[in-house]
Motif scaffolding. Structure first.
Motif, PDB file in Angstrom:
ATOM      1  N   GLN A 114       6.181  39.583  33.734  1.00 15.35           N
ATOM      2  CA  GLN A 114       7.443  40.609  32.536  1.00 15.35           C
ATOM      3  C   GLN A 114       7.194  41.705  32.680  1.00 15.35           C
ATOM      4  O   GLN A 114       8.778  42.939  32.257  1.00 15.35           O
ATOM      5  N   VAL A 115       6.496  43.045  33.016  1.00 16.43           N
ATOM      6  CA  VAL A 115       5.912  44.098  32.686  1.00 16.43           C
ATOM      7  C   VAL A 115       7.043  45.145  33.713  1.00 16.43           C
ATOM      8  O   VAL A 115       7.512  45.701  33.688  1.00 16.43           O
ATOM      9  N   MET A 116       7.189  44.043  35.048  1.00 12.55           N
ATOM     10  CA  MET A 116       7.837  44.686  36.022  1.00 12.55           C
ATOM     11  C   MET A 116       9.245  44.512  35.770  1.00 12.55           C
ATOM     12  O   MET A 116       9.960  45.394  36.760  1.00 12.55           O
ATOM     13  N   SER A 117       9.614  44.112  34.694  1.00 14.39           N
ATOM     14  CA  SER A 117      11.122  44.063  34.783  1.00 14.39           C
ATOM     15  C   SER A 117      11.254  45.143  33.291  1.00 14.39           C
ATOM     16  O   SER A 117      12.165  45.529  33.420  1.00 14.39           O
ATOM     17  N   PHE A 118      10.343  45.976  32.870  1.00 15.18           N
ATOM     18  CA  PHE A 118      10.247  47.142  32.082  1.00 15.18           C
ATOM     19  C   PHE A 118      10.038  48.247  32.783  1.00 15.18           C
ATOM     20  O   PHE A 118      10.791  49.456  32.918  1.00 15.18           O
ATOM     21  N   VAL A 119       9.126  48.211  33.540  1.00 17.72           N
ATOM     22  CA  VAL A 119       7.941  49.512  33.885  1.00 17.72           C
ATOM     23  C   VAL A 119       8.303  49.567  35.414  1.00 17.72           C
ATOM     24  O   VAL A 119       8.393  48.838  36.303  1.00 17.72           O
ATOM     25  N   PRO A 120       8.469  50.963  36.060  1.00 17.96           N
ATOM     26  CA  PRO A 120       8.082  51.166  37.646  1.00 17.96           C
ATOM     27  C   PRO A 120       6.542  50.877  37.567  1.00 17.96           C
ATOM     28  O   PRO A 120       5.978  50.812  36.725  1.00 17.96           O
ATOM     29  N   LEU A 121       6.237  50.443  38.954  1.00 19.33           N
ATOM     30  CA  LEU A 121       4.952  50.538  38.908  1.00 19.33           C
ATOM     31  C   LEU A 121       3.968  51.849  38.754  1.00 19.33           C
ATOM     32  O   LEU A 121       3.369  51.639  38.655  1.00 19.33           O
ATOM     33  N   GLY A 122       4.278  52.606  38.781  1.00 18.01           N
ATOM     34  CA  GLY A 122       4.163  53.718  39.151  1.00 18.01           C
ATOM     35  C   GLY A 122       3.685  53.741  37.715  1.00 18.01           C
ATOM     36  O   GLY A 122       2.722  54.992  37.088  1.00 18.01           O
ATOM     37  N   SER A 123       4.266  53.569  36.573  1.00 19.48           N
ATOM     38  CA  SER A 123       3.440  53.286  35.310  1.00 19.48           C
ATOM     39  C   SER A 123       2.692  53.008  34.602  1.00 19.48           C
ATOM     40  O   SER A 123       2.109  53.606  33.841  1.00 19.48           O
ATOM     41  N   ILE A 124       2.326  52.180  35.186  1.00 19.00           N
ATOM     42  CA  ILE A 124       1.140  50.832  34.388  1.00 19.00           C
ATOM     43  C   ILE A 124       0.087  51.688  34.581  1.00 19.00           C
ATOM     44  O   ILE A 124      -0.264  51.916  33.333  1.00 19.00           O
ATOM     45  N   THR A 125      -0.656  53.006  35.094  1.00 17.10           N
ATOM     46  CA  THR A 125      -1.533  53.332  35.145  1.00 17.10           C
ATOM     47  C   THR A 125      -1.324  54.749  33.471  1.00 17.10           C
ATOM     48  O   THR A 125      -2.218  54.431  32.809  1.00 17.10           O
ATOM     49  N   ASP A 126      -0.440  55.231  33.638  1.00 17.20           N
ATOM     50  CA  ASP A 126      -0.453  56.557  32.506  1.00 17.20           C
ATOM     51  C   ASP A 126      -0.080  55.163  30.873  1.00 17.20           C
ATOM     52  O   ASP A 126      -0.253  56.211  30.547  1.00 17.20           O
ATOM     53  N   ILE A 127       0.522  53.794  31.073  1.00 18.46           N
ATOM     54  CA  ILE A 127       0.957  53.031  29.715  1.00 18.46           C
ATOM     55  C   ILE A 127      -0.362  53.624  29.192  1.00 18.46           C
ATOM     56  O   ILE A 127      -1.214  53.289  28.725  1.00 18.46           O
ATOM     57  N   GLY A 175       5.372  52.950  25.478  1.00 20.85           N
ATOM     58  CA  GLY A 175       3.947  51.598  25.637  1.00 20.85           C
ATOM     59  C   GLY A 175       4.471  50.348  24.623  1.00 20.85           C
ATOM     60  O   GLY A 175       4.085  49.603  24.743  1.00 20.85           O
ATOM     61  N   MET A 176       5.260  50.664  23.480  1.00 14.97           N
ATOM     62  CA  MET A 176       5.308  50.331  22.050  1.00 14.97           C
ATOM     63  C   MET A 176       6.671  49.504  22.804  1.00 14.97           C
ATOM     64  O   MET A 176       6.705  48.198  22.226  1.00 14.97           O
ATOM     65  N   LYS A 177       7.410  49.954  23.080  1.00 15.40           N
ATOM     66  CA  LYS A 177       9.238  49.271  23.723  1.00 15.40           C
ATOM     67  C   LYS A 177       8.502  47.792  24.889  1.00 15.40           C
ATOM     68  O   LYS A 177       9.094  46.842  24.923  1.00 15.40           O
ATOM     69  N   LEU A 178       7.075  48.446  25.505  1.00 13.61           N
ATOM     70  CA  LEU A 178       6.890  47.244  26.594  1.00 13.61           C
ATOM     71  C   LEU A 178       6.440  46.326  25.888  1.00 13.61           C
ATOM     72  O   LEU A 178       7.014  45.052  26.113  1.00 13.61           O
ATOM     73  N   SER A 179       5.611  46.826  24.852  1.00 14.74           N
ATOM     74  CA  SER A 179       4.279  45.365  24.509  1.00 14.74           C
ATOM     75  C   SER A 179       5.234  45.030  23.145  1.00 14.74           C
ATOM     76  O   SER A 179       5.489  43.688  23.064  1.00 14.74           O
ATOM     77  N   ARG A 180       6.247  45.239  23.064  1.00 18.87           N
ATOM     78  CA  ARG A 180       7.559  44.711  22.032  1.00 18.87           C
ATOM     79  C   ARG A 180       8.003  43.489  22.240  1.00 18.87           C
ATOM     80  O   ARG A 180       8.921  43.042  22.027  1.00 18.87           O
ATOM     81  N   SER A 181       8.796  44.435  23.629  1.00 19.32           N
ATOM     82  CA  SER A 181       9.224  43.391  24.263  1.00 19.32           C
ATOM     83  C   SER A 181       8.852  42.214  24.825  1.00 19.32           C
ATOM     84  O   SER A 181       8.998  41.508  24.985  1.00 19.32           O
ATOM     85  N   LEU A 182       7.591  42.511  25.403  1.00 15.89           N
ATOM     86  CA  LEU A 182       7.007  40.857  25.586  1.00 15.89           C
ATOM     87  C   LEU A 182       7.007  40.527  24.543  1.00 15.89           C
ATOM     88  O   LEU A 182       6.525  39.332  25.131  1.00 15.89           O
ATOM     89  N   THR A 183       6.398  40.795  23.179  1.00 16.84           N
ATOM     90  CA  THR A 183       6.152  40.284  21.729  1.00 16.84           C
ATOM     91  C   THR A 183       7.206  39.369  21.717  1.00 16.84           C
ATOM     92  O   THR A 183       7.491  37.497  21.403  1.00 16.84           O
TER      93      THR A 183
END
Length: 231
Positions: A79-92, A173-181
């Motif tokens: 599900q993470v990959m539907s919210f963020v581009p691959l390259g941003s994983i490290t930055d997050i 980061g919060m948007k990603l985390s809360r979307s997954l929740t």
């Protein structure tokens, strides 16, 4: 003149390997091919491959075992990959690392210095977050409101200034985390709110060590919920 926005070869290999891990071409706990074979399949030199592998290790996605090679330690939730581009994983992840230390310290100072107005602000933010979960709303603003209320309770403007200056990155980061929740079971929402409650309760009790520990545990858990498997 080269394009400064163009990803480096190592970045491209990182994205390629991360995609293969997410798609389970290399399943959790499986061994990656030997470096020479992997470099060949990616069409890069071994030094470039090693740079990409080092970044994957830094992110806790790959782990090396002496004399055995590299293994998939954990992978981003699909599900993470539907919210963020691959390259941003490290930055997050780096943003979460920074927040663990800074906001852990802020929670401790808030426990020492909070007043009744601060406690009222924390409770209002917590209730607002409860409401957003009941409404199945994202609630990033409510989440940020709570963390900023803790920063203000430190009575040290530097904590608030740092969080406000990083509002966009933290909000991402919060948007990603809360979307997954929201996509998970209601138990996940209760778990997250329980983590927030533990921070607030420690601040109410004026227990700096417990407040710091609860905040660090909450932000670490938020980061780790992006992944499947153990780091």
């Amino acid at each position: 003149m080269s394009d400064p926005q163009r990803p480096s070869l190592a970045d491209q290999v990182y994205d390629q390997l991360l995609t293969q891990i997410v798609e389970e071409q290399y399943p959790l706990h499986s061994r990656l091919p030997p470096e020479q074979a992997l470099a060949q399949s990616c069409g890069v030199s071994r030094p470039v491959l090693r740079t990409a592998l080092a970044r994957l290790r830094d992110d806790g996605i790959v782990a090396s075992r002496r004399g055995s090679g590299n293994y998939v330690a954990r992978r981003p939730d699909r599900q993470v990959m539907s919210f963020v581009p691959l390259g941003s994983i490290t930055d997050i992840q780096r943003c979460y690392e920074f927040r663990i230390d800074i906001e852990g310290a802020a929670a401790a100072w808030a426990a020492r210095r909070r007043d009744e107005a601060d406690l009222a602000a924390l409770e209002a933010a917590f209730q607002r977050m409860d409401q957003t979960y009941q409404e199945q709303a994202l609630g990033v603003d409510a989440d940020q409101m709570l963390h900023l209320a803790i920063a203000r309770a430190t009575k040290n403007p530097f904590f608030q200034t740092v969080l406000e200056s990083l509002a966009q990155q933290i909000g991402f980061g919060m948007k990603l985390s809360r979307s997954l929740t929201l996509l998970a079971s209601p138990n996940r929402q209760a778990l997250v709110q329980g983590e927030h409650r533990a921070v607030i309760d420690a601040i109410v009790r004026q227990d700096p060590d417990a407040a710091a520990q609860a905040m660090r545990a909450h932000i670490t858990a938020a980061r780790d919920r992006m992944f499947v498997g153990e780091g």
